[in-house]
Motif scaffolding. Structure first.
Motif, PDB file in Angstrom:
ATOM      1  N   GLU A 342      -5.164  91.619  36.836  1.00  0.00           N
ATOM      2  CA  GLU A 342      -3.768  91.506  37.265  1.00  0.00           C
ATOM      3  C   GLU A 342      -3.094  90.322  36.589  1.00  0.00           C
ATOM      4  O   GLU A 342      -1.939  90.395  36.135  1.00  0.00           O
ATOM      5  CB  GLU A 342      -3.720  91.364  38.796  1.00  0.00           C
ATOM      6  CG  GLU A 342      -2.357  91.549  39.415  1.00  0.00           C
ATOM      7  CD  GLU A 342      -1.564  92.713  38.809  1.00  0.00           C
ATOM      8  OE1 GLU A 342      -0.427  92.447  38.368  1.00  0.00           O
ATOM      9  OE2 GLU A 342      -2.067  93.856  38.727  1.00  0.00           O
ATOM     10  N   GLN A 343      -3.836  89.220  36.482  1.00  0.00           N
ATOM     11  CA  GLN A 343      -3.266  88.030  35.843  1.00  0.00           C
ATOM     12  C   GLN A 343      -3.008  88.271  34.353  1.00  0.00           C
ATOM     13  O   GLN A 343      -2.003  87.858  33.805  1.00  0.00           O
ATOM     14  CB  GLN A 343      -4.173  86.815  36.062  1.00  0.00           C
ATOM     15  CG  GLN A 343      -3.945  86.208  37.447  1.00  0.00           C
ATOM     16  CD  GLN A 343      -5.122  85.388  37.954  1.00  0.00           C
ATOM     17  OE1 GLN A 343      -6.090  85.151  37.234  1.00  0.00           O
ATOM     18  NE2 GLN A 343      -5.038  84.967  39.204  1.00  0.00           N
ATOM     19  N   THR A 344      -3.934  88.981  33.707  1.00  0.00           N
ATOM     20  CA  THR A 344      -3.753  89.310  32.285  1.00  0.00           C
ATOM     21  C   THR A 344      -2.513  90.180  32.110  1.00  0.00           C
ATOM     22  O   THR A 344      -1.694  89.971  31.206  1.00  0.00           O
ATOM     23  CB  THR A 344      -4.988  90.079  31.748  1.00  0.00           C
ATOM     24  OG1 THR A 344      -6.129  89.327  32.071  1.00  0.00           O
ATOM     25  CG2 THR A 344      -4.920  90.300  30.260  1.00  0.00           C
ATOM     26  N   ARG A 345      -2.355  91.148  33.028  1.00  0.00           N
ATOM     27  CA  ARG A 345      -1.203  92.058  32.968  1.00  0.00           C
ATOM     28  C   ARG A 345       0.094  91.268  33.168  1.00  0.00           C
ATOM     29  O   ARG A 345       1.050  91.427  32.412  1.00  0.00           O
ATOM     30  CB  ARG A 345      -1.344  93.113  34.063  1.00  0.00           C
ATOM     31  CG  ARG A 345      -0.512  94.342  33.824  1.00  0.00           C
ATOM     32  CD  ARG A 345      -0.702  95.339  34.959  1.00  0.00           C
ATOM     33  NE  ARG A 345      -2.018  95.946  34.977  1.00  0.00           N
ATOM     34  CZ  ARG A 345      -2.635  96.387  36.071  1.00  0.00           C
ATOM     35  NH1 ARG A 345      -2.066  96.264  37.249  1.00  0.00           N
ATOM     36  NH2 ARG A 345      -3.813  96.947  35.999  1.00  0.00           N
ATOM     37  N   ALA A 346       0.085  90.377  34.154  1.00  0.00           N
ATOM     38  CA  ALA A 346       1.290  89.582  34.448  1.00  0.00           C
ATOM     39  C   ALA A 346       1.632  88.703  33.248  1.00  0.00           C
ATOM     40  O   ALA A 346       2.801  88.566  32.862  1.00  0.00           O
ATOM     41  CB  ALA A 346       1.051  88.728  35.688  1.00  0.00           C
ATOM     42  N   HIS A 347       0.602  88.141  32.630  1.00  0.00           N
ATOM     43  CA  HIS A 347       0.816  87.261  31.479  1.00  0.00           C
ATOM     44  C   HIS A 347       1.367  88.056  30.290  1.00  0.00           C
ATOM     45  O   HIS A 347       2.252  87.601  29.570  1.00  0.00           O
ATOM     46  CB  HIS A 347      -0.497  86.571  31.106  1.00  0.00           C
ATOM     47  CG  HIS A 347      -0.348  85.590  29.992  1.00  0.00           C
ATOM     48  ND1 HIS A 347       0.282  84.367  30.169  1.00  0.00           N
ATOM     49  CD2 HIS A 347      -0.687  85.657  28.687  1.00  0.00           C
ATOM     50  CE1 HIS A 347       0.285  83.723  29.015  1.00  0.00           C
ATOM     51  NE2 HIS A 347      -0.288  84.486  28.095  1.00  0.00           N
ATOM     52  N   ALA A 348       0.864  89.274  30.116  1.00  0.00           N
ATOM     53  CA  ALA A 348       1.331  90.111  29.003  1.00  0.00           C
ATOM     54  C   ALA A 348       2.801  90.482  29.189  1.00  0.00           C
ATOM     55  O   ALA A 348       3.555  90.588  28.214  1.00  0.00           O
ATOM     56  CB  ALA A 348       0.483  91.379  28.919  1.00  0.00           C
ATOM     57  N   GLN A 349       3.188  90.674  30.452  1.00  0.00           N
ATOM     58  CA  GLN A 349       4.578  91.054  30.717  1.00  0.00           C
ATOM     59  C   GLN A 349       5.510  89.848  30.598  1.00  0.00           C
ATOM     60  O   GLN A 349       6.677  89.963  30.287  1.00  0.00           O
ATOM     61  CB  GLN A 349       4.692  91.651  32.125  1.00  0.00           C
ATOM     62  CG  GLN A 349       4.298  93.122  32.152  1.00  0.00           C
ATOM     63  CD  GLN A 349       4.056  93.619  33.577  1.00  0.00           C
ATOM     64  OE1 GLN A 349       4.209  92.878  34.533  1.00  0.00           O
ATOM     65  NE2 GLN A 349       3.679  94.869  33.695  1.00  0.00           N
ATOM     66  N   ASN A 350       4.953  88.699  30.916  1.00  0.00           N
ATOM     67  CA  ASN A 350       5.766  87.494  30.946  1.00  0.00           C
ATOM     68  C   ASN A 350       5.011  86.320  30.323  1.00  0.00           C
ATOM     69  O   ASN A 350       4.507  85.454  31.030  1.00  0.00           O
ATOM     70  CB  ASN A 350       6.145  87.194  32.417  1.00  0.00           C
ATOM     71  CG  ASN A 350       7.174  86.106  32.507  1.00  0.00           C
ATOM     72  OD1 ASN A 350       7.644  85.602  31.501  1.00  0.00           O
ATOM     73  ND2 ASN A 350       7.474  85.700  33.735  1.00  0.00           N
ATOM     74  N   PRO A 351       4.893  86.307  28.993  1.00  0.00           N
ATOM     75  CA  PRO A 351       4.019  85.348  28.329  1.00  0.00           C
ATOM     76  C   PRO A 351       4.388  83.880  28.587  1.00  0.00           C
ATOM     77  O   PRO A 351       3.577  83.001  28.449  1.00  0.00           O
ATOM     78  CB  PRO A 351       4.138  85.693  26.851  1.00  0.00           C
ATOM     79  CG  PRO A 351       4.916  86.940  26.764  1.00  0.00           C
ATOM     80  CD  PRO A 351       5.584  87.178  28.067  1.00  0.00           C
ATOM     81  N   LEU A 352       5.642  83.606  28.950  1.00  0.00           N
ATOM     82  CA  LEU A 352       6.028  82.205  29.155  1.00  0.00           C
ATOM     83  C   LEU A 352       5.711  81.811  30.583  1.00  0.00           C
ATOM     84  O   LEU A 352       5.394  80.758  30.939  1.00  0.00           O
ATOM     85  CB  LEU A 352       7.520  82.020  28.879  1.00  0.00           C
ATOM     86  CG  LEU A 352       7.902  82.372  27.455  1.00  0.00           C
ATOM     87  CD1 LEU A 352       9.419  82.244  27.257  1.00  0.00           C
ATOM     88  CD2 LEU A 352       7.180  81.505  26.439  1.00  0.00           C
TER      89      LEU A 352
END
Ligand code: FMN
Length: 352
Positions: A342-352
């Motif tokens: 989930e964290q990887t997905r969130a980071h991919a959607q919002n890299p900043l």
């Protein structure tokens, strides 16, 4: 925020287990695989009390002993548990009746395709029937003939094994069996792996080796210590020396017993070739080698010449742990994997 994410991951893991857990009547869709001499009242009750599903290994027990074991297990847990019967047992029909009289809700028939009369007796008696499916055609046949759930056990498992790994069996079978739940077994030692199979469509998982080395297991200290010391590569299938004399593959820790078994086969072959033994006598001499050997290892602690059945997952046994801790660890590993995703997905959607 993190707590919310954790709760969501946990809910997701429970949702993935829900079909298997509902079938078993448990919190977790985790079965303790029946292990002869090991899966008796204490371990079975401990697994069920921890939210899993313990299974008594009937093995060669006569009906009266099984009856006592069921009653003794019921005295230790109010939770559901099952009984594993070997189809070759000469008193199979009586054993089924013992389970039914004891109000055992789930009967596992192991050691071959279950005979029709036993299947009918289990179903007519109101218990759920769980069978082993070693290939897709057999899985389909069992589904049609009334099995309520299947176990697919890969060759990574401890004890008697088939030739195909769980990785392959799962791909061959899971997409095609939808009507009944399918539990996966063999080589499972961590929650991430269980999560992976649940996502492929498995209803739950069955583990043996990790529970054999638990605090509540009555296995001898030497047996548990052998598990702690061993690596995956030490748990090998028994070797057959000559195709005229079949040896049922059994996975266990290599020791002096397994080495002597090779020598015993070679000596028996020489006697057969010299005409000292006929074919039946030679086959029996080979089969007789391991008689009582699992009991010797599990109960007496003879891990040098006894049969130390263990799966490849033995490499993931690092210490003796209570059953509840093992189950909590599996759960935590799966939830952590879902959280990380989930964290990887969130980071991919919002890299900043
Ligand atoms: C010591 C030992 C004894 C076993 N005895 C039986 C048995 O009596 N009947 C059976 O159906 N499976 C038996 N098994 C297989 C287990 O029920 C289970 O499916 C297997 O251990 C799963 O693989 P794992 O060991 O990698 O977890 C045994 C396994 C072990 C390690």
């Amino acid at each position: 925020m993190l707590n919310n994410a954790h709760a969501a991951a946990e809910a997701e893991f429970f949702a993935l287990q829900s079909r298997g857990a509902a079938f078993l009547g448990t919190k977790y869709a985790i079965m303790g695989g029946a292990m002869s001499w090991v899966s008796e009242r204490h371990l079975v009750a401990a697994i069920s009390n921890a939210g899993g599903f313990g299974v008594i290994a009937c093995g060669a027990m006569p009906p009266d002993l099984l009856e006592q074991e069921i009653a003794a297990t019921q005295a230790l847990t109010e939770k559901p548990f099952g009984v594993n019967l070997i189809t070759m047992h000469p008193k199979l029909d009586e054993l089924v009746q013992v389970c039914l009289r004891g109000k055992v809700g789930h009967i596992v028939l192991a050691g071959g395709i279950p005979p029709g009369p036993a299947v009918r007796a289990v179903k007519d008696g109101g218990a759920k029937l769980i069978a082993f499916a070693p290939a897709l055609v057999l899985a389909k046949r069992l589904e049609k003939s009334g099995a309520d759930a299947l176990i697919i056990e890969g060759s990574e498992a401890g004890g008697h094994i088939g030739p195909v790994s769980l990785t392959v069996l799962a791909q061959e079978i899971l997409p095609h069996i939808e009507k009944i739940p399918v539990f996966v077994a063999g080589g499972l030692g961590r929650g991430e792996a269980i999560l992976g199979y649940l996502e492929m469509g498995a209803a739950g998982a069955q583990l043996g080796t990790r529970f054999a080395a638990s605090t509540e297991s009555i296995a001898h200290e030497n047996f548990k210590n052998a598990f702690i010391r061993a690596n995956a590569r030490d748990a090998l299938p028994s070797i057959q020396l000559d195709e005229r004399f079949p040896v049922i593959p059994v996975r266990g820790l290599v020791n002096q017993g397994t080495k002597r078994f090779l020598k015993h086969q070679a000596e028996t072959l020489i006697k057969f070739q010299a005409g000292e033994l006929d074919k039946t006598q030679a086959q029996l001499a080979i089969e007789h080698f391991w008689a009582g050997a699992l009991r010797r290892a599990v109960i007496d602690g003879d891990v040098v010449s006894g049969s130390v059945m263990a799966g490849q997952s033995v490499g993931m046994v690092t210490r003796v742990q209570p059953v509840a801790e093992i189950i909590a660890e599996l759960q935590a590993q799966a939830v952590a994997a879902l959280l990380a995703r989930e964290q990887t997905r969130a980071h991919a959607q919002n890299p900043l």
